[in-house]
Design a protein around this motif. Structure first.
Motif, PDB file in Angstrom:
ATOM      1  N   ARG A  96       0.798  -1.215   0.000  1.00 12.39           N
ATOM      2  CA  ARG A  96       0.000   0.000   0.000  1.00 12.39           C
ATOM      3  C   ARG A  96       0.839   1.276   0.000  1.00 12.39           C
ATOM      4  N   GLY A  97       2.091   1.163   0.376  1.00 12.27           N
ATOM      5  CA  GLY A  97       2.928   2.340   0.540  1.00 12.27           C
ATOM      6  C   GLY A  97       3.575   2.807  -0.747  1.00 12.27           C
ATOM      7  N   THR A  98       4.509   3.735  -0.598  1.00 12.77           N
ATOM      8  CA  THR A  98       5.231   4.245  -1.749  1.00 12.77           C
ATOM      9  C   THR A  98       6.542   3.489  -1.899  1.00 12.77           C
ATOM     10  N   ALA A 101       3.130  -1.666  -9.339  1.00 12.63           N
ATOM     11  CA  ALA A 101       3.181  -0.480  -8.474  1.00 12.63           C
ATOM     12  C   ALA A 101       3.360   0.781  -9.308  1.00 12.63           C
ATOM     13  N   GLN A 102       4.209   0.689 -10.312  1.00 12.55           N
ATOM     14  CA  GLN A 102       4.437   1.836 -11.188  1.00 12.55           C
ATOM     15  C   GLN A 102       3.152   2.218 -11.912  1.00 12.55           C
ATOM     16  N   HIS A 103       2.414   1.207 -12.382  1.00 16.88           N
ATOM     17  CA  HIS A 103       1.140   1.474 -13.055  1.00 16.88           C
ATOM     18  C   HIS A 103       0.182   2.198 -12.111  1.00 16.88           C
ATOM     19  N   ALA A 104       0.069   1.687 -10.889  1.00 15.59           N
ATOM     20  CA  ALA A 104      -0.836   2.305  -9.925  1.00 15.59           C
ATOM     21  C   ALA A 104      -0.417   3.735  -9.615  1.00 15.59           C
ATOM     22  N   ASP A 105       0.859   3.938  -9.422  1.00 22.64           N
ATOM     23  CA  ASP A 105       1.354   5.257  -9.037  1.00 22.64           C
ATOM     24  C   ASP A 105       1.216   6.280 -10.162  1.00 22.64           C
ATOM     25  N   GLU A 106       1.328   5.807 -11.412  1.00 24.00           N
ATOM     26  CA  GLU A 106       1.309   6.737 -12.540  1.00 24.00           C
ATOM     27  C   GLU A 106      -0.074   6.972 -13.118  1.00 24.00           C
ATOM     28  N   THR A 107      -0.966   6.002 -12.957  1.00 21.86           N
ATOM     29  CA  THR A 107      -2.279   6.132 -13.597  1.00 21.86           C
ATOM     30  C   THR A 107      -3.389   6.478 -12.630  1.00 21.86           C
ATOM     31  N   MET A 108      -3.129   6.390 -11.331  1.00 19.38           N
ATOM     32  CA  MET A 108      -4.160   6.676 -10.340  1.00 19.38           C
ATOM     33  C   MET A 108      -3.626   7.639  -9.283  1.00 19.38           C
ATOM     34  N   PRO A 131      -3.471  10.538  -6.556  1.00 14.36           N
ATOM     35  CA  PRO A 131      -2.651   9.613  -5.774  1.00 14.36           C
ATOM     36  C   PRO A 131      -3.320   8.248  -5.766  1.00 14.36           C
ATOM     37  N   PRO A 132      -2.571   7.154  -5.858  1.00 14.72           N
ATOM     38  CA  PRO A 132      -3.201   5.843  -6.027  1.00 14.72           C
ATOM     39  C   PRO A 132      -4.035   5.436  -4.825  1.00 14.72           C
ATOM     40  N   PRO A 133      -5.287   5.025  -5.055  1.00 11.88           N
ATOM     41  CA  PRO A 133      -6.053   4.471  -3.941  1.00 11.88           C
ATOM     42  C   PRO A 133      -5.289   3.299  -3.343  1.00 11.88           C
ATOM     43  N   GLN A 134      -5.118   3.284  -2.045  1.00  9.47           N
ATOM     44  CA  GLN A 134      -4.297   2.241  -1.433  1.00  9.47           C
ATOM     45  C   GLN A 134      -4.845   0.850  -1.712  1.00  9.47           C
ATOM     46  N   ASP A 135      -6.168   0.682  -1.669  1.00  6.05           N
ATOM     47  CA  ASP A 135      -6.744  -0.636  -1.913  1.00  6.05           C
ATOM     48  C   ASP A 135      -6.441  -1.115  -3.327  1.00  6.05           C
TER      49      ASP A 135
END
Length: 217
Positions: free
Chosen positions: A21-23, A72-79, A81-85
């Motif tokens: 869930r973190g960065t 993780a990269q996909h989540a961080d770049e496309t969402m 700030p990425p929803p943690q869930d």
């Protein structure tokens, strides 16, 4: 005995969730925290070879960590700030997508195979998630993606609307989606380095776009 090795499985599960869930880069955090060595199912991936024709990047652990980093990269770049869930599910499913390979890998006629690893991996994910105390909905969704991440291999060319609908409905019933599945399939393919192929999820998403929309339950 180190402080890390003295952790309980529940504590390992909590730390795993913090990483998911973190960065940061999951593979580096997993290594730095010692979780790979502490979780036997992950440690076994490093002892499991892959056919160099399809996986020139290395063993199953190398491949799985790379896939998790890509997720993780996909989540961080496309969402942002990425929803943690959402990040948690994508990274976990990518990290565990080949967790069934240690039990299914064999050498056949000079080649390395792992038939049935997706289905076996889903079973292992459920048991491991229970042992680590991970949330049941998270494990259910991740295991559904793991079980079906090879679905595209059995279809040559454009999948039928029936096949896509069946997969979409199965994933939805498990609390995830065809879109989440597609991210993991894409990361799995890209984490093969020089052997990467075009994104196998695209034909499935294209057919899904022609289907009647899902009704909200």
């Amino acid at each position: 005995m180190t402080a890390a090795s003295a952790r309980t499985d529940r504590e390992r599960g909590e730390q795993l969730r913090a990483i998911l869930r973190g960065t940061g880069v999951p593979s580096q955090r997993l290594r730095d925290d010692g979780l790979i060595e502490e979780i036997p199912e992950l440690a076994a991936l490093a002892r499991t070879p892959q056919d160099p024709m399809w996986h020139p990047e290395g063993d199953v652990l190398v491949h799985s960590l790379w896939a998790a980093d890509l997720a993780a990269q996909h989540a961080d770049e496309t969402m942002p700030p990425p929803p943690q869930d959402a990040r948690e599910l994508l990274v976990l499913a990518a990290l565990w997508h080949d967790i069934g390979k240690p039990e299914t890998t064999q050498r056949r006629n000079g080649r390395i195979t792992s038939y049935g690893h997706a289905e076996r991996g889903a079973e292992i994910a459920v048991a491991l998630g229970r042992r680590l105390g991970l949330p049941v909905p998270l494990v259910r969704a991740a295991s559904a993606i793991i079980a079906t991440h090879m679905a595209h291999v059995s279809v040559a060319g454009r999948p039928s609307p029936k096949a896509v609908k069946r997969l979409r409905d199965r994933l939805r019933a498990a609390g995830t989606s065809l879109e989440d599945w597609a991210v993991v399939v894409r990361c799995d393919g890209d984490a093969r380095g020089a052997a990467a192929r075009p994104d196998a999820s695209i034909p499935w998403l294209r057919v899904a776009a022609t289907l009647p929309p899902l009704l909200e339950s």
